[in-house]
Design a protein around this motif. Sequence first.
Motif, PDB file in Angstrom:
ATOM      1  N   ARG A 133       6.025  82.835  25.709  1.00 51.14           N
ATOM      2  CA  ARG A 133       6.399  84.195  26.070  1.00 51.14           C
ATOM      3  C   ARG A 133       5.128  84.923  26.500  1.00 51.14           C
ATOM      4  NH1 ARG A 133      10.740  85.368  21.200  1.00 51.14           N
ATOM      5  NH2 ARG A 133      11.818  86.549  22.856  1.00 51.14           N
ATOM      6  N   CYS A 134       5.046  85.232  27.764  1.00 52.89           N
ATOM      7  CA  CYS A 134       3.778  85.659  28.361  1.00 52.89           C
ATOM      8  C   CYS A 134       3.187  86.903  27.706  1.00 52.89           C
ATOM      9  CB  CYS A 134       3.956  85.888  29.857  1.00 52.89           C
ATOM     10  SG  CYS A 134       4.331  84.375  30.777  1.00 52.89           S
ATOM     11  N   ASN A 135       4.039  87.793  27.189  1.00 53.87           N
ATOM     12  CA  ASN A 135       3.493  89.021  26.598  1.00 53.87           C
ATOM     13  C   ASN A 135       2.782  88.774  25.272  1.00 53.87           C
ATOM     14  OD1 ASN A 135       5.708  88.494  25.014  1.00 53.87           O
ATOM     15  ND2 ASN A 135       6.714  90.469  25.316  1.00 53.87           N
ATOM     16  N   ALA A 136       2.875  87.549  24.716  1.00 60.08           N
ATOM     17  CA  ALA A 136       2.184  87.236  23.462  1.00 60.08           C
ATOM     18  C   ALA A 136       1.492  85.877  23.525  1.00 60.08           C
ATOM     19  CB  ALA A 136       3.170  87.260  22.297  1.00 60.08           C
ATOM     20  N   ASP A 137       1.198  85.405  24.737  1.00 57.94           N
ATOM     21  CA  ASP A 137       0.595  84.083  24.932  1.00 57.94           C
ATOM     22  C   ASP A 137      -0.914  84.234  25.078  1.00 57.94           C
ATOM     23  OD1 ASP A 137      -0.237  81.589  25.752  1.00 57.94           O
ATOM     24  OD2 ASP A 137       0.977  81.533  27.576  1.00 57.94           O
ATOM     25  N   PRO A 138      -1.709  83.650  24.160  1.00 57.87           N
ATOM     26  CA  PRO A 138      -3.167  83.835  24.219  1.00 57.87           C
ATOM     27  C   PRO A 138      -3.827  83.217  25.456  1.00 57.87           C
ATOM     28  CG  PRO A 138      -2.587  82.192  22.569  1.00 57.87           C
ATOM     29  CD  PRO A 138      -1.307  82.823  23.015  1.00 57.87           C
ATOM     30  N   LEU A 139      -3.140  82.321  26.152  1.00 52.87           N
ATOM     31  CA  LEU A 139      -3.707  81.720  27.360  1.00 52.87           C
ATOM     32  C   LEU A 139      -3.332  82.487  28.624  1.00 52.87           C
ATOM     33  CD1 LEU A 139      -4.011  79.333  25.325  1.00 52.87           C
ATOM     34  CD2 LEU A 139      -3.697  77.803  27.264  1.00 52.87           C
ATOM     35  N   TYR A 140      -2.434  83.465  28.503  1.00 50.29           N
ATOM     36  CA  TYR A 140      -1.887  84.114  29.693  1.00 50.29           C
ATOM     37  C   TYR A 140      -2.701  85.331  30.134  1.00 50.29           C
ATOM     38  CZ  TYR A 140       1.326  86.566  32.800  1.00 50.29           C
ATOM     39  OH  TYR A 140       1.886  87.196  33.879  1.00 50.29           O
ATOM     40  N   THR A 141      -2.941  85.408  31.438  1.00 47.16           N
ATOM     41  CA  THR A 141      -3.409  86.633  32.077  1.00 47.16           C
ATOM     42  C   THR A 141      -2.659  86.756  33.397  1.00 47.16           C
ATOM     43  OG1 THR A 141      -5.275  85.431  33.051  1.00 47.16           O
ATOM     44  CG2 THR A 141      -5.728  86.672  31.047  1.00 47.16           C
ATOM     45  N   THR A 142      -2.257  87.974  33.719  1.00 46.76           N
ATOM     46  CA  THR A 142      -1.417  88.207  34.895  1.00 46.76           C
ATOM     47  C   THR A 142      -2.065  87.715  36.177  1.00 46.76           C
ATOM     48  OG1 THR A 142      -0.542  90.173  33.790  1.00 46.76           O
ATOM     49  CG2 THR A 142      -0.130  89.974  36.150  1.00 46.76           C
ATOM     50  N   ASP A 143      -3.377  87.911  36.297  1.00 47.91           N
ATOM     51  CA  ASP A 143      -4.063  87.621  37.558  1.00 47.91           C
ATOM     52  C   ASP A 143      -4.431  86.152  37.741  1.00 47.91           C
ATOM     53  OD1 ASP A 143      -5.894  87.738  35.501  1.00 47.91           O
ATOM     54  OD2 ASP A 143      -7.497  88.598  36.722  1.00 47.91           O
ATOM     55  N   THR A 144      -4.110  85.306  36.754  1.00 40.57           N
ATOM     56  CA  THR A 144      -4.452  83.885  36.888  1.00 40.57           C
ATOM     57  C   THR A 144      -3.218  82.988  36.802  1.00 40.57           C
ATOM     58  OG1 THR A 144      -4.927  83.642  34.516  1.00 40.57           O
ATOM     59  CG2 THR A 144      -6.789  84.231  35.953  1.00 40.57           C
ATOM     60  N   GLU A 145      -2.053  83.514  37.120  1.00 40.59           N
ATOM     61  CA  GLU A 145      -0.830  82.708  37.001  1.00 40.59           C
ATOM     62  C   GLU A 145      -0.912  81.422  37.828  1.00 40.59           C
ATOM     63  OE1 GLU A 145       2.877  84.598  37.667  1.00 40.59           O
ATOM     64  OE2 GLU A 145       2.805  85.776  35.818  1.00 40.59           O
ATOM     65  N   ASP A 146      -1.404  81.523  39.059  1.00 42.10           N
ATOM     66  CA  ASP A 146      -1.473  80.324  39.901  1.00 42.10           C
ATOM     67  C   ASP A 146      -2.354  79.251  39.262  1.00 42.10           C
ATOM     68  OD1 ASP A 146       0.167  81.550  41.747  1.00 42.10           O
ATOM     69  OD2 ASP A 146      -1.421  81.998  43.184  1.00 42.10           O
ATOM     70  N   LEU A 147      -3.525  79.663  38.770  1.00 46.90           N
ATOM     71  CA  LEU A 147      -4.445  78.697  38.162  1.00 46.90           C
ATOM     72  C   LEU A 147      -3.869  78.142  36.857  1.00 46.90           C
ATOM     73  CD1 LEU A 147      -7.935  80.329  38.786  1.00 46.90           C
ATOM     74  CD2 LEU A 147      -6.960  78.329  39.910  1.00 46.90           C
ATOM     75  N   GLN A 148      -3.139  78.974  36.117  1.00 51.65           N
ATOM     76  CA  GLN A 148      -2.496  78.470  34.900  1.00 51.65           C
ATOM     77  C   GLN A 148      -1.476  77.389  35.245  1.00 51.65           C
ATOM     78  OE1 GLN A 148      -1.327  81.680  31.934  1.00 51.65           O
ATOM     79  NE2 GLN A 148      -2.071  82.920  33.621  1.00 51.65           N
ATOM     80  N   ALA A 149      -0.640  77.663  36.255  1.00 54.95           N
ATOM     81  CA  ALA A 149       0.371  76.674  36.639  1.00 54.95           C
ATOM     82  C   ALA A 149      -0.277  75.382  37.099  1.00 54.95           C
ATOM     83  CB  ALA A 149       1.266  77.245  37.733  1.00 54.95           C
ATOM     84  N   LEU A 150      -1.381  75.493  37.847  1.00 53.10           N
ATOM     85  CA  LEU A 150      -2.051  74.323  38.406  1.00 53.10           C
ATOM     86  C   LEU A 150      -2.846  73.541  37.366  1.00 53.10           C
ATOM     87  CD1 LEU A 150      -3.292  75.936  41.715  1.00 53.10           C
ATOM     88  CD2 LEU A 150      -1.875  73.872  41.591  1.00 53.10           C
ATOM     89  N   LEU A 151      -3.534  74.257  36.478  1.00 50.69           N
ATOM     90  CA  LEU A 151      -4.537  73.608  35.644  1.00 50.69           C
ATOM     91  C   LEU A 151      -4.188  73.519  34.162  1.00 50.69           C
ATOM     92  CD1 LEU A 151      -7.808  75.151  37.132  1.00 50.69           C
ATOM     93  CD2 LEU A 151      -6.949  72.835  37.468  1.00 50.69           C
ATOM     94  N   ARG A 152      -3.369  74.421  33.682  1.00 50.73           N
ATOM     95  CA  ARG A 152      -3.146  74.489  32.229  1.00 50.73           C
ATOM     96  C   ARG A 152      -2.590  73.193  31.649  1.00 50.73           C
ATOM     97  NH1 ARG A 152      -0.137  79.530  29.146  1.00 50.73           N
ATOM     98  NH2 ARG A 152       0.378  78.484  27.184  1.00 50.73           N
ATOM     99  N   PRO A 153      -1.498  72.645  32.168  1.00 50.61           N
ATOM    100  CA  PRO A 153      -1.001  71.392  31.558  1.00 50.61           C
ATOM    101  C   PRO A 153      -1.961  70.235  31.754  1.00 50.61           C
ATOM    102  CG  PRO A 153       0.220  71.908  33.547  1.00 50.61           C
ATOM    103  CD  PRO A 153      -0.629  73.102  33.260  1.00 50.61           C
ATOM    104  N   LEU A 154      -2.669  70.224  32.896  1.00 49.93           N
ATOM    105  CA  LEU A 154      -3.617  69.149  33.174  1.00 49.93           C
ATOM    106  C   LEU A 154      -4.835  69.267  32.268  1.00 49.93           C
ATOM    107  CD1 LEU A 154      -3.478  69.160  37.080  1.00 49.93           C
ATOM    108  CD2 LEU A 154      -2.040  67.909  35.474  1.00 49.93           C
TER     109      LEU A 154
END
Length: 371
Positions: A133-154
């Motif tokens: 849940r993005c509003n309480a996710d310590p890895l989440y920032t609004t401005d890095t969604e693309d990089l999170q999708a690309l790199l986070r699971p990897l």
Amino acid sequence: MSTTSLLIRKDQLATTRLHTATDQPLADGQVRVRVDSFALTSNNITYAAFGDAMSYWQFFPSAEEGWGSIPVWGFASVVQSLHPGVAVGERLYGYWPMASSAVLAPGRLSPERFTDVAPHRAELPAVYNQYFRCNADPLYTTDTEDLQALLRPLFITSWLIDDFMADNDFFGANTMLLSSASSKTAYGTAFQLHQRKGIEVIGLTSPANVDFCRSLGCYHRVVTYDALDSIAADTACVYVDFAGNGGLRNAIHERFANLKYSCSIGGTHVEQLASKGANKDLAGPRATLFFAPAQIKKRTTEWGPEEFGRRMVAAWHNFLATVTDASNPWLHAEHHDGGDAVQAAYAQVLAGKGDPRTGHILSLYKQPARL
């Protein structure tokens, strides 16, 4: 309302088609999400290559025999809810089908996450069933969604590979050989390993990607595939195979008599990676598939979930700060919106083509015009 999906022939991964179906009414306790955007990388191609063997096709089953939906990582918004604990408008990060929408059955809710408890996912690895849940996710920032999708699971896989190697004292080796060194999972692993004292990290890549790999600064040496003889044959080493190239694997096993461990992560050479008998007549240690959920389970048991999360979050923020350094950014996102664009991007990634600095962000949901 309807949902558009990209379906893949399970036995012929280059064959795709778009499929649109009318949405069925939700049952009590379910939510419907709009899949806003998702990343497509060679990691997802690995999911398809091992779709039957490792149950990846089972997460989002297709009603059509022989066709499947490849799981992808990205962001979605709740557009309909029959669950009292999940509100319309909530933003989620997690595992989705390559589709414009999806239906979840949230359970085990906490402020930070919930689990999809749909019956067909009950026996599948728990790590893939969690939605953050993005509003309480310590890895989440609004401005890095693309990089999170690309790199986070990897990167989580990269971090776990590094941890697995350290947990096993690098199998007595002092050199790590990483193939497909320009790939995101490989350079995330190299980033972590480079911080280990006494460990040399050698990136193996094609001539076209040498400069890119060197520019990252996380490899002590970058060596082309045809120059393995520049590395001493008696090197005590571990091979971490991100390419899935059978010929390269054989060459490494033949050359390095002191190969301590051979670890297969994924690959771009799908037909070789998925073929049976890949270990047949292989010199030295057996090539062993690395399964990230197993290391997650081990460490969450040993450290506890909170400490596991704390260590992983700290490593992620350290990695992201390096990747986004304005003086030398490692990655930029390229968007592909709509069915035709998604099909074309999938074909490109499947073929292993493209600039390693480019990450592909896809959407089958009709996006508003970009400013």
